[in-house]
Design a protein around this motif. Sequence first.
Motif, PDB file in Angstrom:
ATOM      1  N   ILE A 159      55.931  29.074  32.354  1.00 61.98           N
ATOM      2  CA  ILE A 159      54.679  29.202  32.798  1.00 61.98           C
ATOM      3  C   ILE A 159      54.607  29.891  34.200  1.00 61.98           C
ATOM      4  N   GLU A 160      55.440  28.789  34.817  1.00 60.30           N
ATOM      5  CA  GLU A 160      55.537  28.940  36.457  1.00 60.30           C
ATOM      6  C   GLU A 160      56.067  30.428  36.560  1.00 60.30           C
ATOM      7  N   SER A 161      57.119  30.822  35.852  1.00 59.51           N
ATOM      8  CA  SER A 161      57.943  32.127  36.016  1.00 59.51           C
ATOM      9  C   SER A 161      56.578  33.055  35.747  1.00 59.51           C
ATOM     10  N   ILE A 162      55.923  33.254  34.499  1.00 54.57           N
ATOM     11  CA  ILE A 162      55.108  34.185  34.287  1.00 54.57           C
ATOM     12  C   ILE A 162      53.925  34.408  35.560  1.00 54.57           C
ATOM     13  N   VAL A 163      53.440  33.232  35.836  1.00 47.97           N
ATOM     14  CA  VAL A 163      52.482  33.088  36.754  1.00 47.97           C
ATOM     15  C   VAL A 163      53.095  33.564  38.245  1.00 47.97           C
ATOM     16  N   ALA A 164      54.260  33.375  38.621  1.00 50.87           N
ATOM     17  CA  ALA A 164      54.728  33.960  39.936  1.00 50.87           C
ATOM     18  C   ALA A 164      55.174  35.180  39.692  1.00 50.87           C
ATOM     19  N   ASP A 165      55.628  35.944  38.525  1.00 52.13           N
ATOM     20  CA  ASP A 165      55.739  37.283  38.501  1.00 52.13           C
ATOM     21  C   ASP A 165      54.312  38.027  38.592  1.00 52.13           C
ATOM     22  N   MET A 166      53.218  37.405  38.321  1.00 49.56           N
ATOM     23  CA  MET A 166      51.997  38.148  38.333  1.00 49.56           C
ATOM     24  C   MET A 166      51.557  38.259  39.816  1.00 49.56           C
ATOM     25  N   GLY A 167      52.219  37.531  40.751  1.00 48.67           N
ATOM     26  CA  GLY A 167      51.804  37.646  42.061  1.00 48.67           C
ATOM     27  C   GLY A 167      51.074  36.343  42.544  1.00 48.67           C
ATOM     28  N   HIS A 168      50.785  35.394  41.588  1.00 47.79           N
ATOM     29  CA  HIS A 168      50.118  34.089  41.999  1.00 47.79           C
ATOM     30  C   HIS A 168      51.146  33.230  42.694  1.00 47.79           C
ATOM     31  N   ARG A 169      50.671  32.187  43.512  1.00 52.72           N
ATOM     32  CA  ARG A 169      51.351  31.195  44.130  1.00 52.72           C
ATOM     33  C   ARG A 169      51.246  29.924  43.361  1.00 52.72           C
ATOM     34  N   VAL A 170      52.388  29.309  42.773  1.00 57.28           N
ATOM     35  CA  VAL A 170      52.194  27.985  42.072  1.00 57.28           C
ATOM     36  C   VAL A 170      52.219  27.060  43.128  1.00 57.28           C
TER      37      VAL A 170
END
Length: 269
Positions: A159-170
């Motif tokens: 999930i972290e990888s998907i969210v980061a690839d979207m441009g969001h900061r985890v």
Amino acid sequence: MSDAKTTPNLSDQLGTFIPYLRRYARALTGSQTSGDTFAAATLEAILADRSVLDGTDVKTGLFRVLYGIWSSAGAPVEDGEQGPRAKAQKHLATLTNNSREALLLYTIEGFSYDNIATILNVDKSEAEELVAIARREMADAVTGSVMIIEDEAIIAMDIESIVADMGHRVTGIARTRDEATALARADVPDLILADIQLADNSSGIDAVNDMLAELGMRPVIFITAFPERLLTGDKPEPAFLISKPYTEDQVISAVSQAMFFSSTETLHA
């Protein structure tokens, strides 16, 4: 006689699909209350005239009726909203017509392009194009900080990888209710992505409610293997919900939808 016993009647079939109709309607509106209102109106329309389901399977017909009501209403959030939610409505109005609806049908609800075409009353090629357009428009729309509450390390990293690839900061990953509360205080997220059952048998629901009470309302996406249990309409429930096992497309779509809305309704255990 055997066919009559084994073939589900319309009421039974509707009962099976209603939770997912609620999920779709809530994602469209960003609100449990508004979404459930649209779902209820859909059922009322079918009960008044069952012929509206003619020519489709029950699930496709159910969503087609909802879309007809939704498109005629033309209001993605509740009337009279002000502040951030009013801004969300204004932003949604800039998206290509029917694109967000098609994306949700494809990624979250798992409809084929043929079924999406039936629901939206377009041809298959247009349904495919609408999904592609929605992905482009929403990918560039809103970015922010995302907190992940998940006790399974592999899922959390995915999930972290998907969210980061979207441009969001985890902001980080929490495995328990207490970890989640501490992490939220240290780095307040714009969006929370939470599992229901956590490592120490604490509740992701409780963790989210703790944070929303302390830090204020913000979008929340719950992930669960049993979504129908959280889509009853009997009590405050989430507006955004992903089923396990999830796909990358589902996470991307849900996060994009939720980022449009700056509040969510709490879920009490």
